[in-house]
Enzyme design. Structure first.
Site, PDB file in Angstrom:
ATOM      1  N   GLU A 125       3.138   0.865 -43.436  1.00 53.70           N
ATOM      2  CA  GLU A 125       3.013   2.315 -43.769  1.00 53.70           C
ATOM      3  C   GLU A 125       3.905   2.505 -42.255  1.00 53.70           C
ATOM      4  OE1 GLU A 125       2.858   5.362 -42.135  1.00 53.70           O
ATOM      5  OE2 GLU A 125       0.372   5.585 -42.165  1.00 53.70           O
ATOM      6  N   PRO A 133      -1.644   0.408 -35.934  1.00 52.39           N
ATOM      7  CA  PRO A 133      -0.948   0.760 -34.758  1.00 52.39           C
ATOM      8  C   PRO A 133      -1.827   1.162 -33.375  1.00 52.39           C
ATOM      9  CG  PRO A 133      -1.482   2.580 -36.004  1.00 52.39           C
ATOM     10  CD  PRO A 133      -1.992   1.065 -36.728  1.00 52.39           C
ATOM     11  N   TRP A 134      -1.002   1.527 -32.327  1.00 48.18           N
ATOM     12  CA  TRP A 134      -2.081   2.404 -31.310  1.00 48.18           C
ATOM     13  C   TRP A 134      -2.193   3.690 -31.373  1.00 48.18           C
ATOM     14  CZ3 TRP A 134       0.635   6.799 -30.104  1.00 48.18           C
ATOM     15  CH2 TRP A 134       2.349   6.937 -29.910  1.00 48.18           C
ATOM     16  N   SER A 148       5.917   0.734 -36.006  1.00 56.06           N
ATOM     17  CA  SER A 148       7.559   1.326 -36.627  1.00 56.06           C
ATOM     18  C   SER A 148       8.100   0.378 -37.656  1.00 56.06           C
ATOM     19  CB  SER A 148       8.043   1.243 -35.011  1.00 56.06           C
ATOM     20  OG  SER A 148       8.298  -0.376 -35.122  1.00 56.06           O
ATOM     21  N   LYS A 180      -5.020  -7.443 -36.103  1.00 54.06           N
ATOM     22  CA  LYS A 180      -4.646  -7.487 -34.541  1.00 54.06           C
ATOM     23  C   LYS A 180      -4.670  -5.621 -34.267  1.00 54.06           C
ATOM     24  CE  LYS A 180      -0.145  -7.094 -32.988  1.00 54.06           C
ATOM     25  NZ  LYS A 180      -0.300  -6.431 -31.897  1.00 54.06           N
ATOM     26  N   PRO A 181      -5.181  -5.771 -33.462  1.00 49.29           N
ATOM     27  CA  PRO A 181      -4.954  -4.256 -33.032  1.00 49.29           C
ATOM     28  C   PRO A 181      -3.685  -4.495 -32.019  1.00 49.29           C
ATOM     29  CG  PRO A 181      -6.659  -5.426 -32.348  1.00 49.29           C
ATOM     30  CD  PRO A 181      -6.246  -6.187 -32.883  1.00 49.29           C
ATOM     31  N   SER A 182      -3.352  -2.577 -31.852  1.00 47.59           N
ATOM     32  CA  SER A 182      -2.614  -2.760 -30.538  1.00 47.59           C
ATOM     33  C   SER A 182      -2.794  -3.335 -29.307  1.00 47.59           C
ATOM     34  CB  SER A 182      -2.017  -1.069 -30.618  1.00 47.59           C
ATOM     35  OG  SER A 182      -1.195  -1.050 -29.682  1.00 47.59           O
ATOM     36  N   GLU A 183      -2.073  -3.742 -28.632  1.00 47.62           N
ATOM     37  CA  GLU A 183      -2.125  -4.335 -27.225  1.00 47.62           C
ATOM     38  C   GLU A 183      -2.330  -3.670 -26.350  1.00 47.62           C
ATOM     39  OE1 GLU A 183       1.962  -4.446 -27.393  1.00 47.62           O
ATOM     40  OE2 GLU A 183       0.613  -5.029 -29.240  1.00 47.62           O
ATOM     41  N   GLU A 202      12.649   9.714 -35.148  1.00 48.07           N
ATOM     42  CA  GLU A 202      10.909  10.023 -35.051  1.00 48.07           C
ATOM     43  C   GLU A 202      10.752   9.956 -33.233  1.00 48.07           C
ATOM     44  OE1 GLU A 202       6.955   8.462 -36.645  1.00 48.07           O
ATOM     45  OE2 GLU A 202       8.300   7.135 -36.446  1.00 48.07           O
ATOM     46  N   CYS A 207       3.178   9.675 -37.571  1.00 48.49           N
ATOM     47  CA  CYS A 207       3.194   9.580 -38.444  1.00 48.49           C
ATOM     48  C   CYS A 207       3.567  10.758 -39.890  1.00 48.49           C
ATOM     49  CB  CYS A 207       3.838   8.294 -39.686  1.00 48.49           C
ATOM     50  SG  CYS A 207       2.129   7.871 -40.172  1.00 48.49           S
TER      51      CYS A 207
END
Length: 500
Positions: A270, A171-172, A249, A196-199, A402, A304
């Site tokens: 997660e 995630p970012w 998410s 794959k990291p968050s863009e 959230e 989170c």
């Protein structure tokens, strides 16, 4: 202190921002131990959320890029999976040492990419180092059922094996740390990785790849940048990937699980959270308020496990709210380079900023009272005031969904049974906390709460030795601890007939 005594929030900004351009890693995907250009021409802008300036561009990866990374990971895993725990431990320890030696450049890049204050990025990098060091030791301590004759004339041996190639989607909100939470146990178990990291926040992960290139076996760690609908989709559906692990998410988790089911691959999720903070009338209210200040607004609430939903006994609600507002009023909002005193940075992106702003507007339109904050802050950057909504009614939308921003809600309850019922009403099940001096409550209430982690008289305290993960809509699987190694390995039973 009264509300009229509280100074309005302002954004602290540096006289001159630090230039992260010297730390930006090479443009390209990291495949097979080196950076390679993407197969497509499209790129993605990487934006500094504190200034809204573009600081880099990365390739918008394609399915072909993922396929190339998986091919490299498959080739590397054959020899990596055959190494001893001692050999893998040495590689993980080497990664930890490399991160420690380059922590300043990683911190600068992470701050520029995420807008995080200094204290947060320092903690992120320290925790990243600790994660690799813990897993370096943990991979040498795995145990299984003792070998023995469990059937007459047959000796059983339990083997622990790597699963193969693992696809990872991070995630970012904690780009480097969440990569470590996945990569460290995955490598420790003898697997290889395509990540794959968050863009929105790929830079620290790419920087890590640059730093470890040539220092670890080629191909065991690969990074493909791009959008989830393309790169994430291909990771989830690729037939040669044995397991896909995602932190993100609920919607992303559902999409990955649905796609992964077509090839019956394992999934480790997660996902989101809406952590209740249950404050009983005997609690140390000042400590509870300080705890929410720290755990509700850490990383600008983009966590989170954030302490974002307070349930306080009606007899002490007014006093607790007063203390919490006083605590929150001391938070300093600003850009990372504005000084060590900054505690609250910006939202990660313009779309997320707009989502949080819309949630605040909807809460006000519903008649909810912002005891402090509740507004956006003007100027460049995606800044939101630290906000506390008081006297929030049961079932209010802002207390159920959230928000993922610097927003805390305060509700009241009248009995222990009501507190437990209300706390468990959320569709999430990641974390919660209980605040009480009563030893019986401190033991019994956590057992009744349907959350993967329950703190007593603290919140958001983590350690590599203990597991992190949720129930219900927060997903399944565990990060950290030996349980993560279990999740990223498989057991094989070998039974030898020696009675014939």
């Amino acid at each position: 202190m009264t509300l009229t005594d509280i100074e309005p929030f302002t954004v602290q900004r540096p006289a001159a921002g630090q230039d992260p351009s010297a730390e930006v890693p090479p443009a390209g995907h990291f495949i097979g131990g080196s950076f390679v250009p993407g197969s497509g021409a499209d790129t993605i802008d990487v934006v500094d959320p504190a200034t809204e300036n573009v600081i880099a561009q990365v390739p918008a990866g394609t399915a072909a890029d993922v396929d190339a990374a998986v091919e490299a990971a498959l080739a590397a895993q054959k020899s990596w999976g055959a190494t001893t725990p001692k050999e893998r431990s040495e590689v993980l320890a080497r990664i930890a040492n490399i991160i420690e030696a380059n922590r300043e450049s990683l911190e600068l890049l992470e701050s520029a990419n995420t807008g995080k204050p200094r204290a947060v990025v320092e903690d992120d990098v320290s925790s990243t180092i600790d994660t690799f060091r813990f897993m370096a030791g943990a991979c040498r301590t795995l145990t299984s059922l003792a070998g023995g004759d469990y059937a007459t004339g047959h000796t059983s041996v339990i083997l622990r094996e790597a699963v193969g190639v693992v696809g990872v989607i991070t995630p970012w909100n904690y780009p480097l740390l969440m990569a470590a939470w996945k990569v460290a146990p995955i490598l420790a178990a003898g697997n290889s990785v395509v990540l794959k990291p968050s863009e929105q926040t790929p830079l620290s992960t790419l920087k890590l790849a640059e730093l470890v290139a040539g220092q670890i076996p080629d191909g065991i760690f690969n990074v493909v940048t791009g959008h989830g609908r393309t790169v994430g989709q291909r990771l989830a559906e690729h037939p040669a990937i044995a397991l896909v692990a995602l932190t993100g998410s609920v919607v992303s988790g559902q999409a990955v699980a649905e796609t992964a089911a077509r090839t019956v691959k394992r999934v480790h999720l997660e996902l989101g959270g809406k952590a209740p903070v249950v404050v009983f009338p005997d609690a140390d209210l000042a400590a509870a308020a300080a705890g929410v200040r720290n755990a509700g607004f850490w990383n600008a609430g983009q966590d989170c496990g954030a302490a974002c939903r307070v349930l306080v006994h009606e007899s002490v609600a007014e006093e607790f709210t007063r203390l919490l507002v006083q605590e929150v009023s001391t938070l300093a909002v600003g850009a990372p380079g504005a000084g060590d005193g900054v505690e609250i940075g910006p939202m990660i992106s313009r779309p997320h900023f707009e989502r949080v702003r819309a949630a605040l507007a909807e809460a006000k339109a519903a008649g909810l009272h912002a005891a402090i904050g509740g507004n956006v802050l003007q100027g460049p950057g995606y800044f939101i005031e630290p906000t506390v909504f008081s006297n929030v009614p049961a079932g209010a939308d802002i207390a159920s969904h959230e928000i993922f921003g610097p927003v805390v809600t305060v509700e009241t309850f009248g009995s222990t049974e009501e507190a437990i019922t209300r706390a468990n009403e959320t569709p999430y099940g990641l974390s919660a906390s209980v605040w009480t001096r009563d030893s019986a409550l401190s033991l019994n209430v956590p057992k009744a709460l349907d959350f993967g982690t329950v703190w007593v008289n603290s919140h958001l305290v983590l350690a590599c030795e203990v597991p992190w993960g949720g129930f219900k809509g927060s997903g399944y699987g565990r990060d950290l601890s030996l349980y993560a190694l279990d999740d990223f390995s498989r057991t094989k039973h070998v039974m030898i007939n020696h009675g014939a």
